[in-house]
Design a protein around this motif. Structure first.
Motif, short mmCIF file in Angstrom:
data_model
loop_
_atom_site.label_atom_id
_atom_site.label_comp_id
_atom_site.label_asym_id
_atom_site.label_seq_id
_atom_site.Cartn_x
_atom_site.Cartn_y
_atom_site.Cartn_z
N TYR A 1 -6.82 20.83 -36.82
CA TYR A 1 -6.59 22.20 -37.30
C TYR A 1 -5.25 22.33 -38.02
CZ TYR A 1 -10.61 23.56 -34.48
OH TYR A 1 -11.87 23.67 -33.96
N GLY A 2 -4.17 21.89 -37.40
CA GLY A 2 -2.87 21.88 -38.06
C GLY A 2 -2.43 23.24 -38.56
N ALA A 3 -1.65 23.22 -39.64
CA ALA A 3 -1.12 24.43 -40.27
C ALA A 3 -1.62 24.52 -41.70
CB ALA A 3 0.41 24.39 -40.24
N PRO A 4 -1.51 25.69 -42.34
CA PRO A 4 -2.00 25.82 -43.72
C PRO A 4 -1.42 24.78 -44.67
CG PRO A 4 -1.54 27.98 -42.82
CD PRO A 4 -1.07 26.99 -41.79
N ASP A 5 -0.13 24.49 -44.54
CA ASP A 5 0.48 23.49 -45.43
C ASP A 5 -0.14 22.11 -45.24
OD1 ASP A 5 2.10 25.43 -46.46
OD2 ASP A 5 3.89 24.84 -45.34
N VAL B 1 -18.81 47.09 -50.65
CA VAL B 1 -17.55 46.38 -50.90
C VAL B 1 -17.27 45.51 -49.69
CG1 VAL B 1 -15.09 46.59 -51.40
CG2 VAL B 1 -16.70 48.31 -52.27
N LEU B 2 -17.22 44.20 -49.89
CA LEU B 2 -16.92 43.26 -48.81
C LEU B 2 -15.48 42.79 -48.96
CD1 LEU B 2 -20.03 43.32 -48.72
CD2 LEU B 2 -19.98 40.86 -48.35
N VAL B 3 -14.75 42.80 -47.86
CA VAL B 3 -13.36 42.37 -47.88
C VAL B 3 -13.16 41.35 -46.76
CG1 VAL B 3 -10.94 43.05 -47.80
CG2 VAL B 3 -12.66 44.63 -48.74
N SER B 4 -12.79 40.13 -47.14
CA SER B 4 -12.53 39.09 -46.14
C SER B 4 -11.04 38.80 -46.08
CB SER B 4 -13.29 37.80 -46.47
OG SER B 4 -12.71 37.17 -47.59
N THR B 5 -10.63 38.10 -45.07
CA THR B 5 -9.24 37.66 -44.94
C THR B 5 -9.23 36.26 -44.34
OG1 THR B 5 -7.05 38.26 -44.10
CG2 THR B 5 -8.93 38.64 -42.64
N GLY B 6 -8.15 35.54 -44.55
CA GLY B 6 -8.06 34.20 -44.01
C GLY B 6 -8.40 33.11 -45.00
N ALA B 7 -9.16 33.48 -46.03
CA ALA B 7 -9.49 32.56 -47.12
C ALA B 7 -9.98 31.20 -46.60
CB ALA B 7 -8.31 32.42 -48.05
N SER B 8 -9.62 30.11 -47.27
CA SER B 8 -10.18 28.81 -46.93
C SER B 8 -9.56 28.20 -45.68
CB SER B 8 -10.02 27.85 -48.11
OG SER B 8 -10.77 28.29 -49.22
N HIS B 9 -8.24 28.20 -45.62
CA HIS B 9 -7.58 27.61 -44.45
C HIS B 9 -6.23 28.28 -44.20
CE1 HIS B 9 -6.86 24.87 -47.99
NE2 HIS B 9 -5.62 25.27 -47.72
#
Length: 310
Positions: free
Chosen positions: A283-287, A106-114
């Protein structure tokens, strides 16, 4: 459990829910083992103290994490591997050590695309699902709310196959049914212009972006295997077979799945997600990244109008 406030409301943090769920499961199931990189150890400090023989910290070596997990799986354990950007950084080992040997994990990542662009380009991993698409036998979950995480994780922990759980720091205001493929959230009329599929944390934005359009909106948290039968049924009830899918990762990742689901039926499709062949160096912010990729509500609304009202 702490909460995270967003424009859509207040949602529980997915990662903290994952930690809590896994910690309890490891108390009950001696088959479970956790493999971590140093950067992900903190939230599991208590788990490591309680189960020191079943928590392995390999340091910042994502490739070694997968190799270690494969070894544990081949001895009969059920390894859970957790790190950001896991698939892109260790794809070679996913291909040879897990998939080629038919070993389960079971692989679990975090942070997704950006989700965390302030941490740099190495933490941005929009190509993870597309990469796993090249390998057989993977189940892929993309929850849109923290309450969906235990419902998707629990069966994975007791199984023996290869599962990828993609966590995000953002999400929807409410949990939706998961584990049953596509779920219709808003039904269009019999003259509806088509169907919109919102994957995981994209649902609330999709609902807001399409509120003035006569379309059916369906939610999807398990993207592989793709619910081809469910899509075929939804489209059969809709006025038109046109489909727009909004994915929080690489644009067009599921285009081939939609084509297979609607094989023999005339249709158009539009895939939205992170842009291909575009390198965003600020880099900026997610939005900021959402706007750059057209994944904010305004961008989605513009794409939807152009597609369905053309």
């Amino acid at each position: 459990m702490t909460t995270l406030t967003t424009e859509a409301g207040t949602i529980q943090r997915m990662r903290e829910t994952f930690v809590h769920t896994l910690d309890r499961a490891m108390n009950d199931d001696p088959r479970l083992a956790l493999v971590l990189a140093a950067t992900a150890l903190g939230p599991f400090a208590r788990t490591a103290l309680t189960h020191p023989n079943r928590v392995v910290n390999v340091g910042i070596r994502e490739q070694l994490m997968i190799t270690t997990a494969a070894g544990l799986a081949l001895t009969g354990l059920r390894p859970v591997v957790h790190a950001p950007a896991l698939v892109e950084r260790a794809f070679g080992q996913l291909k040879t050590d897990l998939t080629h040997q038919d070993a389960g994990a079971v692989l679990v990542s975090t942070g997704a695309s950006h989700d965390t662009p302030e941490q740099g380009r190495t933490r941005m991993a929009p190509g993870d699902i597309a990469l796993l698409d090249t390998l057989p036998g993977w189940t892929v979950h993309v929850p849109g709310h923290a309450d969906e995480v235990p419902r998707l994780l629990a069966p994975a922990l007791t199984g023996g196959d290869r599962v990828y759980l993609r966590l995000s720091t953002r999400g929807n205001a409410a949990a939706r049914p998961v584990g049953q493929g596509l779920v219709v959230v808003r039904s269009g009329s019999r003259r509806a212009a088509g169907t919109v599929i919102a994957v995981g944390p994209m649902l609330d934005r999709v609902l807001a972006a399409t509120r003035e359009l006569d379309v059916t909106v369906a939610y999807l948290a398990t993207v592989r295997p793709f619910d081809r039968t469910g899509l075929s049924r939804i489209v059969a009830r809709a006025g038109h077979a046109d489909v727009m899918i909004v994915e929080p990762y690489l644009r067009g990742t599921s285009a081939h799945e939609i084509a297979e689901a609607l094989n023999g039926r005339r249709h158009r499709q539009l895939g939205l997600g992170t842009l291909r062949h575009t390198e965003i160096r600020g880099y900026g912010a997610p939005d900021d990244h959402d706007r750059a990729h057209g994944l904010d509500t305004a961008g989605l609304a513009r794409h939807a109008r152009d597609f369905f009202l053309d």
